[in-house]
Design a protein around this motif. Structure first.
Motif, PDB file in Angstrom:
ATOM      1  N   ARG A 204     -75.037 -85.827  52.771  1.00 29.00           N
ATOM      2  CA  ARG A 204     -74.312 -86.180  51.545  1.00 29.00           C
ATOM      3  C   ARG A 204     -74.956 -85.551  50.316  1.00 29.00           C
ATOM      4  NH1 ARG A 204     -73.939 -92.541  51.569  1.00 29.00           N
ATOM      5  NH2 ARG A 204     -73.197 -92.111  49.455  1.00 29.00           N
ATOM      6  N   ASN A 205     -76.269 -85.557  50.274  1.00 27.38           N
ATOM      7  CA  ASN A 205     -76.963 -84.974  49.120  1.00 27.38           C
ATOM      8  C   ASN A 205     -76.789 -83.462  49.078  1.00 27.38           C
ATOM      9  OD1 ASN A 205     -77.900 -87.470  48.184  1.00 27.38           O
ATOM     10  ND2 ASN A 205     -79.698 -87.399  49.508  1.00 27.38           N
ATOM     11  N   ALA A 206     -76.805 -82.826  50.240  1.00 31.82           N
ATOM     12  CA  ALA A 206     -76.581 -81.383  50.283  1.00 31.82           C
ATOM     13  C   ALA A 206     -75.185 -81.029  49.789  1.00 31.82           C
ATOM     14  CB  ALA A 206     -76.801 -80.866  51.705  1.00 31.82           C
ATOM     15  N   ALA A 207     -74.206 -81.886  50.068  1.00 36.91           N
ATOM     16  CA  ALA A 207     -72.846 -81.651  49.585  1.00 36.91           C
ATOM     17  C   ALA A 207     -72.802 -81.710  48.058  1.00 36.91           C
ATOM     18  CB  ALA A 207     -71.889 -82.675  50.190  1.00 36.91           C
ATOM     19  N   THR A 208     -73.558 -82.643  47.473  1.00 34.20           N
ATOM     20  CA  THR A 208     -73.632 -82.726  46.015  1.00 34.20           C
ATOM     21  C   THR A 208     -74.243 -81.458  45.436  1.00 34.20           C
ATOM     22  OG1 THR A 208     -73.839 -85.137  46.097  1.00 34.20           O
ATOM     23  CG2 THR A 208     -74.548 -84.055  44.076  1.00 34.20           C
ATOM     24  N   VAL A 209     -75.287 -80.956  46.088  1.00 31.28           N
ATOM     25  CA  VAL A 209     -75.940 -79.735  45.614  1.00 31.28           C
ATOM     26  C   VAL A 209     -74.967 -78.557  45.643  1.00 31.28           C
ATOM     27  CG1 VAL A 209     -77.780 -78.065  46.065  1.00 31.28           C
ATOM     28  CG2 VAL A 209     -78.248 -80.512  46.243  1.00 31.28           C
ATOM     29  N   ARG A 210     -74.086 -78.519  46.627  1.00 29.21           N
ATOM     30  CA  ARG A 210     -73.114 -77.430  46.683  1.00 29.21           C
ATOM     31  C   ARG A 210     -72.224 -77.422  45.441  1.00 29.21           C
ATOM     32  NH1 ARG A 210     -73.009 -78.777  52.243  1.00 29.21           N
ATOM     33  NH2 ARG A 210     -71.085 -80.004  52.032  1.00 29.21           N
ATOM     34  N   GLY A 211     -71.857 -78.608  44.971  1.00 26.82           N
ATOM     35  CA  GLY A 211     -71.066 -78.685  43.746  1.00 26.82           C
ATOM     36  C   GLY A 211     -71.839 -78.203  42.541  1.00 26.82           C
ATOM     37  N   ILE A 212     -73.121 -78.533  42.481  1.00 29.22           N
ATOM     38  CA  ILE A 212     -73.963 -78.079  41.375  1.00 29.22           C
ATOM     39  C   ILE A 212     -74.145 -76.567  41.433  1.00 29.22           C
ATOM     40  CG2 ILE A 212     -76.287 -78.250  40.380  1.00 29.22           C
ATOM     41  CD1 ILE A 212     -76.396 -81.127  41.539  1.00 29.22           C
ATOM     42  N   ARG A 213     -74.263 -76.035  42.651  1.00 25.74           N
ATOM     43  CA  ARG A 213     -74.458 -74.594  42.806  1.00 25.74           C
ATOM     44  C   ARG A 213     -73.256 -73.804  42.265  1.00 25.74           C
ATOM     45  NH1 ARG A 213     -77.751 -71.690  46.045  1.00 25.74           N
ATOM     46  NH2 ARG A 213     -78.313 -73.498  47.324  1.00 25.74           N
ATOM     47  N   GLU A 214     -72.054 -74.351  42.418  1.00 27.62           N
ATOM     48  CA  GLU A 214     -70.868 -73.641  41.929  1.00 27.62           C
ATOM     49  C   GLU A 214     -70.968 -73.403  40.425  1.00 27.62           C
ATOM     50  OE1 GLU A 214     -67.417 -75.790  43.094  1.00 27.62           O
ATOM     51  OE2 GLU A 214     -67.770 -75.531  45.255  1.00 27.62           O
ATOM     52  N   LEU A 215     -71.408 -74.426  39.679  1.00 28.43           N
ATOM     53  CA  LEU A 215     -71.572 -74.252  38.234  1.00 28.43           C
ATOM     54  C   LEU A 215     -72.727 -73.302  37.932  1.00 28.43           C
ATOM     55  CD1 LEU A 215     -70.958 -74.852  35.297  1.00 28.43           C
ATOM     56  CD2 LEU A 215     -72.315 -76.958  35.499  1.00 28.43           C
ATOM     57  N   ALA A 216     -73.820 -73.425  38.674  1.00 28.24           N
ATOM     58  CA  ALA A 216     -74.966 -72.536  38.467  1.00 28.24           C
ATOM     59  C   ALA A 216     -74.558 -71.080  38.674  1.00 28.24           C
ATOM     60  CB  ALA A 216     -76.098 -72.918  39.412  1.00 28.24           C
ATOM     61  N   ASP A 217     -73.788 -70.826  39.722  1.00 32.15           N
ATOM     62  CA  ASP A 217     -73.346 -69.455  39.988  1.00 32.15           C
ATOM     63  C   ASP A 217     -72.487 -68.922  38.842  1.00 32.15           C
ATOM     64  OD1 ASP A 217     -74.680 -69.478  42.399  1.00 32.15           O
ATOM     65  OD2 ASP A 217     -72.889 -69.870  43.618  1.00 32.15           O
ATOM     66  N   ARG A 218     -71.621 -69.763  38.297  1.00 34.82           N
ATOM     67  CA  ARG A 218     -70.766 -69.316  37.186  1.00 34.82           C
ATOM     68  C   ARG A 218     -71.586 -68.973  35.949  1.00 34.82           C
ATOM     69  NH1 ARG A 218     -67.178 -73.557  38.874  1.00 34.82           N
ATOM     70  NH2 ARG A 218     -67.659 -74.840  37.041  1.00 34.82           N
ATOM     71  N   ARG A 219     -72.708 -69.679  35.768  1.00 38.33           N
ATOM     72  CA  ARG A 219     -73.567 -69.418  34.611  1.00 38.33           C
ATOM     73  C   ARG A 219     -74.609 -68.342  34.877  1.00 38.33           C
ATOM     74  NH1 ARG A 219     -74.644 -72.745  30.202  1.00 38.33           N
ATOM     75  NH2 ARG A 219     -76.059 -71.012  29.792  1.00 38.33           N
ATOM     76  N   GLY A 220     -74.692 -67.851  36.108  1.00 35.00           N
ATOM     77  CA  GLY A 220     -75.712 -66.870  36.428  1.00 35.00           C
ATOM     78  C   GLY A 220     -77.099 -67.473  36.494  1.00 35.00           C
TER      79      GLY A 220
END
Length: 324
Positions: free
Chosen positions: A237-253
């Protein structure tokens, strides 16, 4: 630069948590750790965080090797109160005045300094009134052995009682996108009192580093192998949350870690995260977060991805030693 509350010292935006260099996260490498600490100082970081229990004792000695030549560049913060036996197991929390003085003398000796910049009560001793502990700490300040006082993992009422004896410069508690409990009231109370906040484990003990997925496994000498958030369904479950955070991180570089640290920094001007690392590369990645500014829209998006209480699993297997 940030100031820890109205009475505390001025620090770089981020400090360096040194615990993992000596214990808890697998074997250490003193040579690389010393390179990392010195590189942090080169980059302007001045807050080095340790404790007598890390090692035990060896982490303070490690930092002491740096202080021999760079003392004026460092705000050294160490902690007392968790007492270990010969096997390295914590057997009690001790806040008695006699122990406070004995622990301080030991830390001064191992660090090789005449004064500790920030001396922190690591955990609250439920068998010793906080007023007695802080009375002893106030004496150390009066004697010039300590400059500022702090307390870790303390409830709001405990902080107020300590603050009535001697000003609390900072409260240190776990705080990250995965550990947002301080936002339930503690941070607001500290702001009212003019007390700073040191956020330990701002990367969720690695969950927010972007390095681990749902299949991650940790060796026995890595204490995360026994933490609820890193096992079974909780980890998935926590890894799934991190995936959502990664999407924003990728957009910001950005890396996940940089985005997570930028979020902590955005929560208040006197909040100082102390991410831990053992390598220069990770240090430089983390420090770059000081230059990241998040928009209101991005902060709102992160609130939706990782709201208060979103983390699956407790922070520790036994939360009875935490006073909040």
């Amino acid at each position: 630069m940030r100031r820890l509350g109205k009475n505390g010292p001025t620090t770089f935006d981020l400090g360096l948590g040194c615990m993992g260099m000596s214990q808890f996260y697998g074997p250490g490498d003193d040579t690389e750790s010393l390179r990392t600490i010195n590189r942090a100082l080169d980059l302007g970081v001045n807050l080095l965080d340790t404790a007598d229990m890390y090692g035990p004792y060896t982490n303070e000695e490690l930092i002491g090797r740096v202080l021999r030549t760079r003392r004026e560049e460092v705000l050294v913060a160490t902690k007392f109160g968790n007492v270990k036996d010969d096997t390295g197991r914590v057997v009690r929390v001790d806040g008695t005045p006699e122990y406070v003085r004995r622990a301080c003398e030991g830390s001064l000796r191992r660090l090789g300094v005449d004064v500790i910049d920030i001396y922190c009560q690591h955990r609250v001793d439920r068998n010793t009134p906080i007023e007695e502990t802080w009375g002893a700490l106030a004496e150390l300040v009066a004697e010039g052995k300590v400059r500022y006082l702090a307390i870790s993992e303390a409830a709001e009422d405990t902080v107020r009682r300590a603050h009535a004896v001697h000003p609390v410069a900072a409260v240190q508690t776990e705080f990250s996108l995965f550990s947002r409990d301080p936002q339930r009231g503690l941070l607001r109370a500290l702001d009212d009192l003019g007390i700073g906040f040191i956020a330990y484990a701002p990367l969720g003990r690695g969950l927010l580093s972007g390095r681990y997925d749902a299949d991650a496994r940790f060796p026995d000498d890595d204490f995360r192998s026994g933490l609820p958030r890193f096992t079974g369904e909780n980890l998935r479950r926590n890894a799934a949350t991190v995936r959502g955070i990664r999407e924003l991180a990728d957009r910001r570089g950005l890396t996940v870690a940089q985005l997570a640290l930028a979020w902590v920094l955005a929560q208040g001007p006197d909040i100082v995260p102390i991410p831990g690392t053992k390598t220069v590369g990770r240090l430089e990645e983390n420090i770059a977060a000081a230059d990241v500014r998040l928009t209101d829209e991005e902060l709102a998006l992160l609130d939706g991805i990782a709201p208060v209480g979103a983390a699956a699993g407790d922070r520790y297997p036994d939360m009875s030693g935490v006073d909040i």
